[in-house]
Design a protein around this motif. Structure first.
Motif, mmCIF file in Angstrom:
data_model
loop_
_atom_site.group_PDB
_atom_site.id
_atom_site.type_symbol
_atom_site.label_atom_id
_atom_site.label_comp_id
_atom_site.label_asym_id
_atom_site.label_seq_id
_atom_site.Cartn_x
_atom_site.Cartn_y
_atom_site.Cartn_z
ATOM 1 N N VAL A 137 33.845 21.573 13.370
ATOM 2 C CA VAL A 137 33.649 21.363 11.939
ATOM 3 C C VAL A 137 33.332 22.690 11.241
ATOM 4 N N GLU A 138 32.557 23.533 11.922
ATOM 5 C CA GLU A 138 32.180 24.819 11.341
ATOM 6 C C GLU A 138 33.406 25.722 11.171
ATOM 7 N N THR A 139 34.269 25.732 12.152
ATOM 8 C CA THR A 139 35.485 26.545 12.042
ATOM 9 C C THR A 139 36.411 25.979 10.966
ATOM 10 N N ALA A 140 36.489 24.653 10.889
ATOM 11 C CA ALA A 140 37.318 24.034 9.843
ATOM 12 C C ALA A 140 36.848 24.492 8.465
ATOM 13 N N ARG A 141 35.526 24.553 8.275
ATOM 14 C CA ARG A 141 34.986 24.979 6.989
ATOM 15 C C ARG A 141 35.350 26.439 6.705
ATOM 16 N N ALA A 142 35.224 27.279 7.718
ATOM 17 C CA ALA A 142 35.540 28.703 7.535
ATOM 18 C C ALA A 142 36.999 28.885 7.127
ATOM 19 N N ILE A 143 37.872 28.078 7.724
ATOM 20 C CA ILE A 143 39.290 28.179 7.367
ATOM 21 C C ILE A 143 39.523 27.661 5.950
ATOM 22 N N ALA A 144 38.902 26.542 5.624
ATOM 23 C CA ALA A 144 39.130 25.917 4.317
ATOM 24 C C ALA A 144 38.685 26.818 3.174
ATOM 25 N N ALA A 161 27.325 9.533 20.341
ATOM 26 C CA ALA A 161 28.423 8.634 20.663
ATOM 27 C C ALA A 161 29.646 9.381 21.176
ATOM 28 N N GLY A 162 29.686 10.694 20.947
ATOM 29 C CA GLY A 162 30.835 11.466 21.406
ATOM 30 C C GLY A 162 32.080 11.210 20.581
ATOM 31 N N VAL A 163 31.918 10.861 19.315
ATOM 32 C CA VAL A 163 33.070 10.641 18.431
ATOM 33 C C VAL A 163 32.849 11.367 17.106
ATOM 34 N N PHE A 164 33.963 11.617 16.421
ATOM 35 C CA PHE A 164 33.888 12.180 15.081
ATOM 36 C C PHE A 164 33.846 11.034 14.069
ATOM 37 N N GLU A 165 33.138 11.262 12.957
ATOM 38 C CA GLU A 165 33.007 10.210 11.950
ATOM 39 C C GLU A 165 32.857 10.849 10.575
ATOM 40 N N LYS A 166 33.123 10.036 9.559
ATOM 41 C CA LYS A 166 32.943 10.511 8.194
ATOM 42 C C LYS A 166 31.452 10.663 7.902
ATOM 43 N N LEU A 167 31.119 11.517 6.942
ATOM 44 C CA LEU A 167 29.736 11.651 6.514
ATOM 45 C C LEU A 167 29.302 10.364 5.836
ATOM 46 N N GLU A 168 28.037 10.055 5.972
ATOM 47 C CA GLU A 168 27.547 8.866 5.284
ATOM 48 C C GLU A 168 27.482 9.148 3.795
ATOM 49 N N THR A 169 27.783 8.145 3.022
ATOM 50 C CA THR A 169 27.795 8.334 1.568
ATOM 51 C C THR A 169 26.443 7.936 0.990
ATOM 52 N N SER A 182 42.393 11.219 11.208
ATOM 53 C CA SER A 182 42.314 12.540 10.591
ATOM 54 C C SER A 182 41.139 12.536 9.621
ATOM 55 N N PHE A 183 40.429 13.648 9.588
ATOM 56 C CA PHE A 183 39.268 13.794 8.706
ATOM 57 C C PHE A 183 39.452 15.045 7.859
ATOM 58 N N ALA A 184 39.182 14.929 6.560
ATOM 59 C CA ALA A 184 39.124 16.128 5.732
ATOM 60 C C ALA A 184 37.963 16.986 6.217
ATOM 61 N N TRP A 185 38.135 18.306 6.151
ATOM 62 C CA TRP A 185 37.149 19.239 6.728
ATOM 63 C C TRP A 185 35.751 19.067 6.118
ATOM 64 N N ASP A 186 35.676 18.547 4.906
ATOM 65 C CA ASP A 186 34.363 18.450 4.251
ATOM 66 C C ASP A 186 33.815 17.017 4.263
ATOM 67 N N ASP A 187 34.428 16.166 5.103
ATOM 68 C CA ASP A 187 33.909 14.806 5.219
ATOM 69 C C ASP A 187 33.958 14.363 6.675
ATOM 70 N N VAL A 188 33.358 15.162 7.533
ATOM 71 C CA VAL A 188 33.410 14.850 8.957
ATOM 72 C C VAL A 188 32.241 15.518 9.674
ATOM 73 N N ARG A 189 31.777 14.823 10.704
ATOM 74 C CA ARG A 189 30.794 15.433 11.593
ATOM 75 C C ARG A 189 31.016 14.865 12.993
ATOM 76 N N LYS A 190 30.564 15.598 13.992
ATOM 77 C CA LYS A 190 30.592 15.075 15.348
ATOM 78 C C LYS A 190 29.297 14.323 15.598
ATOM 79 N N ASN A 191 29.428 13.056 15.951
ATOM 80 C CA ASN A 191 28.275 12.260 16.369
ATOM 81 C C ASN A 191 28.065 12.547 17.855
ATOM 82 N N ARG A 192 27.081 13.383 18.153
ATOM 83 C CA ARG A 192 26.915 13.838 19.535
ATOM 84 C C ARG A 192 26.440 12.735 20.476
#
Lengths: 163, 163, 163, 163
Positions: free
Chosen positions: D86-93, D155-163, D143-153
């Motif tokens: 997620v951090e690298t995705a942000r740097a690229i974006a 559960a071992g899955v990626f998920e959208k940020l809570e709103t 697929s997740f937009a770079w600014d609406d995703v986090r790794k849930n450590r």
């Protein structure tokens, strides 16, 4: 002291042809299997034929017997289709008395992931080093004397003859 | 005639924890491996411990020896980490004279696809049925007497002691 | 937003029958594949039939079209044999205009270790979420409109029609 | 129209060192995975680094951004460790606006048989061809937009940020 491995084909070495959807033979997987088993034995692998054992002719069976007789090694493993493995074992036993010969095979092709082939190859190579002279079949974790074994086709396992 | 398999852990049974990225132990894979090998032997699998053999204590080693002594079977296979397999073989040999005990293991975890574990298990189960009483290590397609073997850590193979 | 997966068979789901040496169908592997892909999509898997696509009848093809029409989801993935995948895509396209339908398959059965199936399933599930309404084939990492694709049987790949 | 794949390491490409019992990096498996997926896309694979993403420095992250900017292709897939994806995705974006960039990885190394890597690679290559310009993460079939995703450590899955 080295071991000779004769390859004759069988389910062991079948592969899936993605263009035709049929099973076929290309090259043997025995060398790859020996590497995967980190086998440090002095093993000499030789492909005699690459066939389904249901299609093995008397001439081909005689050729296997001859190869067993003429090779230098006293310890021989033969990879073979399971359907006529017992018949080839008998043909060898009638001619070869001074060597330890172990036939093995597989119920599922090595290339298919869930194969018993690697287990059987480890088993056959171990029996051939430790059993007295004679002709044996190594399948299902067991060794069978050539004259006291049959393939139970319904269960897909080898077993001793009923007494 | 049946075979006892004692599980002690080792690389053989390590798995990958996808949450931590570390290797760890859960349950043994020996039962699954016996099914895959279509093993028709009468085998009784018992987990004694689930550890890295570098961390095996004297008490744990004594517990393995005791288990070998007390079980009914005369043919025993032990799955064990490779790093101290020779040490455990010696401990058993000093106490058990009337049984055939074969230790085996793996260089790559069974769960990792490219493992030598299935080959080694087939080998150990075959040697234990065919070798005379004594304590052995079955690795790399070979059997070694407990007092003439070492692990060559640089090459990742077992070999006889230099004479 | 959820995705419907219709299973129709094809190479994707073939298995090896170790008693007969033939390939056959048992249950679909799609659920196992979704678990392996750690798929967190809301996916509903339904088996419509389990056949080799060369043997698919007009009635069966109509049944697939009907299933696409009647299901609640607007995003549909269909696993299908590659040989008549284009024909089924056309049948669907003639009837369904308001949904995104992606057909996929495999050149090698998933159960055989070296399969392209997992790659193709990941691809199809991604295209179905991101492509506009229409009927597509997802194979070889590409998406093809239903009316601009054919299977090149000699090469074993899908390609656009020549212009 | 071709796709650039940048390899940076991560669990995706880890292997088991049988001499040390540790996980390590050797070469990428991406080329082998593309062959297995029978991928017929015009793909150019380039290894930028081979590291655990927890150890990625700011300089290395900048190097990835620069590579994205300077390559000819407008469609870029990056294989990357999941922990800082997620951090690298942000740097690229923050730097790249005119391309479609999809980061993906794996929870289990490709070499370990039960990996999600092949599924994820198929998914990432499909999303990169079909999503509009932007930076995304492709994991778990989504697929997740770079600014609406986090790794849930946990559960071992990626998920959208809570709103």
């Amino acid at each position: 002291m080295s071991v000779r491995v004769f390859v004759t084909g069988g389910t062991f070495d079948k592969e899936y042809d993605e263009l035709t959807g049929k099973l076929y033979f290309r090259n043997t997987h025995v060398d790859e299997m020996l590497r995967r088993g980190r086998c440090a034995l002095d093993v000499d692998v030789q492909t005699l034929m690459m066939i389904d054992s249901l299609e093995m002719t008397d001439e081909q069976r005689s050729f296997i017997v001859q190869a067993c007789r003429e090779c230098e090694e006293d310890q021989i493993v033969i990879t073979h289709g399971t359907d006529t493995m017992v018949e080839t074992a008998r043909a060898i036993a009638e001619e070869i008395e001074s060597k330890t010969v172990v036939l093995t095979g597989a119920m599922v092709p090595y290339a298919f992931g869930s194969s018993d082939g690697l287990f059987n190859l480890g088993s056959a190579l171990s029996f051939v080093q430790s059993l007295p002279r004679g002709v044996y079949i190594a399948m299902n974790g067991r060794s069978f004397a050539w004259d006291d074994v049959r393939k139970n086709r319904d269960a897909g396992v080898f077993e001793k003859l009923e007494t």
